[in-house]
Design a protein around this motif. Structure first.
Motif, PDB file in Angstrom:
ATOM      1  N   ALA A   1       0.815  -1.216   0.000  1.00 45.74           N
ATOM      2  CA  ALA A   1       0.000   0.000   0.000  1.00 45.74           C
ATOM      3  C   ALA A   1       0.853   1.272   0.000  1.00 45.74           C
ATOM      4  CB  ALA A   1      -0.938  -0.004   1.197  1.00 45.74           C
ATOM      5  N   ASP A   2       1.969   1.272   0.722  1.00 48.17           N
ATOM      6  CA  ASP A   2       2.768   2.496   0.859  1.00 48.17           C
ATOM      7  C   ASP A   2       4.229   2.344   0.464  1.00 48.17           C
ATOM      8  OD1 ASP A   2       0.586   3.952   1.739  1.00 48.17           O
ATOM      9  OD2 ASP A   2       0.949   3.493   3.834  1.00 48.17           O
ATOM     10  N   ALA A   3       4.561   1.323  -0.306  1.00 48.04           N
ATOM     11  CA  ALA A   3       5.954   1.133  -0.713  1.00 48.04           C
ATOM     12  C   ALA A   3       6.015   0.208  -1.922  1.00 48.04           C
ATOM     13  CB  ALA A   3       6.761   0.548   0.435  1.00 48.04           C
ATOM     14  N   PHE A   4       7.135   0.253  -2.620  1.00 48.42           N
ATOM     15  CA  PHE A   4       7.374  -0.707  -3.692  1.00 48.42           C
ATOM     16  C   PHE A   4       8.875  -0.870  -3.897  1.00 48.42           C
ATOM     17  CE2 PHE A   4       7.003   3.318  -6.031  1.00 48.42           C
ATOM     18  CZ  PHE A   4       8.047   3.253  -6.936  1.00 48.42           C
ATOM     19  N   THR A   5       9.234  -1.977  -4.492  1.00 40.53           N
ATOM     20  CA  THR A   5      10.614  -2.264  -4.863  1.00 40.53           C
ATOM     21  C   THR A   5      10.653  -2.325  -6.375  1.00 40.53           C
ATOM     22  OG1 THR A   5      10.919  -3.553  -2.853  1.00 40.53           O
ATOM     23  CG2 THR A   5      12.518  -3.896  -4.609  1.00 40.53           C
ATOM     24  N   ALA A   6      11.659  -1.674  -6.965  1.00 40.19           N
ATOM     25  CA  ALA A   6      11.744  -1.611  -8.413  1.00 40.19           C
ATOM     26  C   ALA A   6      13.179  -1.825  -8.873  1.00 40.19           C
ATOM     27  CB  ALA A   6      11.246  -0.262  -8.921  1.00 40.19           C
ATOM     28  N   ARG A   7      13.294  -2.352 -10.067  1.00 35.49           N
ATOM     29  CA  ARG A   7      14.598  -2.435 -10.720  1.00 35.49           C
ATOM     30  C   ARG A   7      14.711  -1.192 -11.596  1.00 35.49           C
ATOM     31  NH1 ARG A   7      14.424  -7.324 -12.652  1.00 35.49           N
ATOM     32  NH2 ARG A   7      13.238  -6.721 -14.483  1.00 35.49           N
ATOM     33  N   ARG A   8      15.725  -0.389 -11.331  1.00 40.52           N
ATOM     34  CA  ARG A   8      15.955   0.841 -12.108  1.00 40.52           C
ATOM     35  C   ARG A   8      17.127   0.610 -13.037  1.00 40.52           C
ATOM     36  NH1 ARG A   8      18.234   6.091  -9.236  1.00 40.52           N
ATOM     37  NH2 ARG A   8      20.031   4.730  -9.234  1.00 40.52           N
ATOM     38  N   THR A   9      16.915   0.842 -14.322  1.00 39.07           N
ATOM     39  CA  THR A   9      17.969   0.670 -15.315  1.00 39.07           C
ATOM     40  C   THR A   9      18.234   2.015 -15.974  1.00 39.07           C
ATOM     41  OG1 THR A   9      17.195  -1.570 -15.735  1.00 39.07           O
ATOM     42  CG2 THR A   9      18.688  -0.608 -17.357  1.00 39.07           C
ATOM     43  N   ASP A  10      19.461   2.471 -15.865  1.00 44.44           N
ATOM     44  CA  ASP A  10      19.880   3.719 -16.491  1.00 44.44           C
ATOM     45  C   ASP A  10      20.439   3.369 -17.861  1.00 44.44           C
ATOM     46  OD1 ASP A  10      21.007   6.118 -17.290  1.00 44.44           O
ATOM     47  OD2 ASP A  10      21.741   6.605 -15.287  1.00 44.44           O
ATOM     48  N   THR A  11      19.736   3.746 -18.922  1.00 48.66           N
ATOM     49  CA  THR A  11      20.164   3.355 -20.261  1.00 48.66           C
ATOM     50  C   THR A  11      21.364   4.156 -20.754  1.00 48.66           C
ATOM     51  OG1 THR A  11      18.563   4.847 -21.311  1.00 48.66           O
ATOM     52  CG2 THR A  11      17.862   2.566 -20.902  1.00 48.66           C
ATOM     53  N   ARG A  12      21.757   5.189 -20.018  1.00 47.02           N
ATOM     54  CA  ARG A  12      22.951   5.943 -20.425  1.00 47.02           C
ATOM     55  C   ARG A  12      24.204   5.098 -20.248  1.00 47.02           C
ATOM     56  NH1 ARG A  12      21.741  11.130 -16.853  1.00 47.02           N
ATOM     57  NH2 ARG A  12      21.353   9.398 -15.453  1.00 47.02           N
TER      58      ARG A  12
END
Length: 134
Positions: A106-117
């Motif tokens: 409800a108040d949080a999430f986990t994500a995979r962040r990919t920087d394409t640079r």
């Protein structure tokens, strides 16, 4: 007999239609599975739990804004998100940063962040912070 079929038969591939069907994506993906239904709150910001994770604000209509840490006075990077938990944000004239939500509550999430640079990828946690009165 088509040329492609001739080459397959020379390699020992007996079934000319093998591999032309749908690919089982679950066999390709890693241990991390994506969120099935991502519905972020739009009444505040999501703050990264790590210093370099930045700040995300989700807007109605599938829009998202990202502010990297230390960029308080600059324009937010716009983007769009999907109910599948995928979104990209992009600074003007730059390559996008993509996010894939792996799990959410409800108040949080986990994500995979990919920087394409630079093609770097991190798994980051974000927690919801309601707006401050004042």
């Amino acid at each position: 007999m088509r040329l492609r079929d001739a080459f397959r038969s020379r390699r020992g591939d007996d079934d000319p239609d093998e591999g032309s069907g749908p690919v089982d994506v679950s066999a390709i993906e890693g241990d991390e599975s994506e969120s099935a239904s991502f519905q972020p709150r739009t009444d505040g910001d999501y703050i990264g739990e790590v210093g370099s994770a930045g700040r995300l604000r989700f807007l109605p209509g599938g829009r998202v804004q990202y502010r990297p840490d230390g960029a308080a006075g600059s324009e937010p990077w716009p983007g769009e998100y999907t109910p599948a938990g995928r979104f990209s944000v992009q600074q003007r004239f730059e390559r996008p940063i993509t996010f894939t939500v792996l799990s959410s509550s409800a108040d949080a999430f986990t994500a995979r962040r990919t920087d394409t640079r630079d093609r770097s990828a991190d798994t980051l946690g974000y927690r919801f912070e309601p707006p401050t009165a004042g």
